[in-house]
Design an enzyme around this catalytic site. Structure first.
Site, short mmCIF file in Angstrom:
data_model
loop_
_atom_site.label_atom_id
_atom_site.label_comp_id
_atom_site.label_asym_id
_atom_site.label_seq_id
_atom_site.Cartn_x
_atom_site.Cartn_y
_atom_site.Cartn_z
N ALA A 110 0.80 -1.22 0.00
CA ALA A 110 0.00 0.00 0.00
C ALA A 110 0.84 1.28 0.00
O ALA A 110 0.27 2.37 -0.06
CB ALA A 110 -0.90 -0.01 1.23
N ASN A 179 0.74 -3.75 8.13
CA ASN A 179 1.78 -4.35 7.28
C ASN A 179 2.78 -3.27 6.86
O ASN A 179 3.97 -3.53 6.71
CB ASN A 179 1.15 -4.93 6.01
CG ASN A 179 0.35 -6.18 6.29
OD1 ASN A 179 0.91 -7.24 6.51
ND2 ASN A 179 -0.96 -6.06 6.30
N HIS A 209 -1.30 7.05 5.04
CA HIS A 209 -0.05 6.66 5.68
C HIS A 209 0.90 7.84 5.50
O HIS A 209 1.19 8.22 4.36
CB HIS A 209 0.57 5.43 5.01
CG HIS A 209 -0.35 4.25 4.95
ND1 HIS A 209 -0.69 3.49 6.05
CD2 HIS A 209 -1.01 3.69 3.91
CE1 HIS A 209 -1.50 2.52 5.68
NE2 HIS A 209 -1.71 2.62 4.38
#
Ligand code: NAD
Length: 258
Positions: A110, A179, A209
């Site tokens: 991601a 993750n 993020h």
């Protein structure tokens, strides 16, 4: 390249169908291994998958990676890991590294910026590496939370910082959502240098993020805002396409950033 997929959910399902439909030149789908048995995909046993694949994509979860990953590599098949958070377990990472002759590859999943963080960390150790992940509150409920805590999260009306701490601890606490913290720690080569933060935001439409790092090489800030997967909202819709990009690069290495 014949590619098999373990776990045909929101990530593996998109990967398998794209391979089946010929969207990656020089790569074909051998089949999928998934107890849920998606009816539109060729479902194989592990032995069948191993005998018909050059590369196996793991997109099934941490437990499946621990159980099946070493067998894939020992059979001489390359393994592309999506459940990178499982590698917070040093023993599993060592087992996978020792299991060859297949090669171990990690999906960028991601996030991005891992290549630059790796380069900067090689120049000199980075200080203050952080990754702050913000997701819709209801998607961050965990089995270890008390009923009251889970309910508070589901009904929150403002952002709540759920956890801040070493990347290894946060990855273990949010196995489906952190993750990326493991990916940053593995990229800089130092679990203890990375602090991870998980924020639950009831109003978050996108999953974000924010990665920051400082060091001799420079000062870095990456801000990533991904659309959640429509199937499994703890995942981001872009992740299967990161996997497909990696398969394309492995199948036909022409213009590849390394
Ligand atoms: N690296 C990253 O940036 C990143 C991003 C998002 C998700 N992930 C991880 O990717 C993994 C898959 O995510 P998802 O959203 O596709 O999940 P999902 O729940 O949609 O799909 C998982 C699939 O795996 C199957 N499965 C479970 N155990 C299995 C086993 N032992 N053998 C074969 N199949 C099995 C399930 O039946 C399901 O179809 C998760 O571990 C998730 O945490 C990583």
């Amino acid at each position: 390249m014949r590619a098999g997929v373990i776990g045909a959910g929101s990530i593996g399902g998109v990967v398998a169908r794209a391979l089946r439909d010929g969207s990656v030149p020089d790569a074909v789908l051998s089949g999928v291994l998934d107890p849920a048995g998606p009816p539109d995909l060729p479902v194989l046993t592990l032995d069948e998958l191993l005998s018909t694949s050059d590369l196996v994509v793991e997109a099934a979860g941490q437990r499946a990676l621990a159980e099946l990953g070493p067998r894939v590599l020992a059979a001489g098949r390359d393994l592309l890991v999506v459940s990178v958070g499982a590698l917070a377990d040093d023993a599993l990472l060592e087992e996978l590294l020792a299991a060859g002759p297949g090669e171990l590859h990690l999906s960028t999943g991601a996030i991005g910026g891992l290549d630059l963080l790796r380069a900067a960390a090689r120049m000199a150790p980075l200080s203050r590496v952080t990754i702050e992940t913000t997701k819709r509150a209801a998607n961050l409920v965990q089995p270890w939370m008390s009923a009251a805590e889970a309910e508070r999260l589901r009904t929150a009306s403002a952002p709540v910082e759920l956890m801040r701490g070493p990347a290894r601890k946060v990855t273990a606490a949010f196995p489906k959502s952190a993750n990326v913290a493991a990916s940053v720690a593995l990229a800089v080569g130092d679990w203890d240098a990375v602090e991870a933060v998980v924020v639950a935001d009831p109003g978050a439409e996108l999953t974000s993020h924010v990665i920051t790092a400082q060091g001799t090489a420079g000062s870095y800030r990456f801000e990533i805002r991904n659309q959640p997967s429509p199937v499994t909202p703890t995942s981001s819709a872009v992740v299967p396409h990161a996997v497909l990009g990696a398969i394309a690069a492995l199948a036909q290495p022409r213009v590849v950033f390394r």
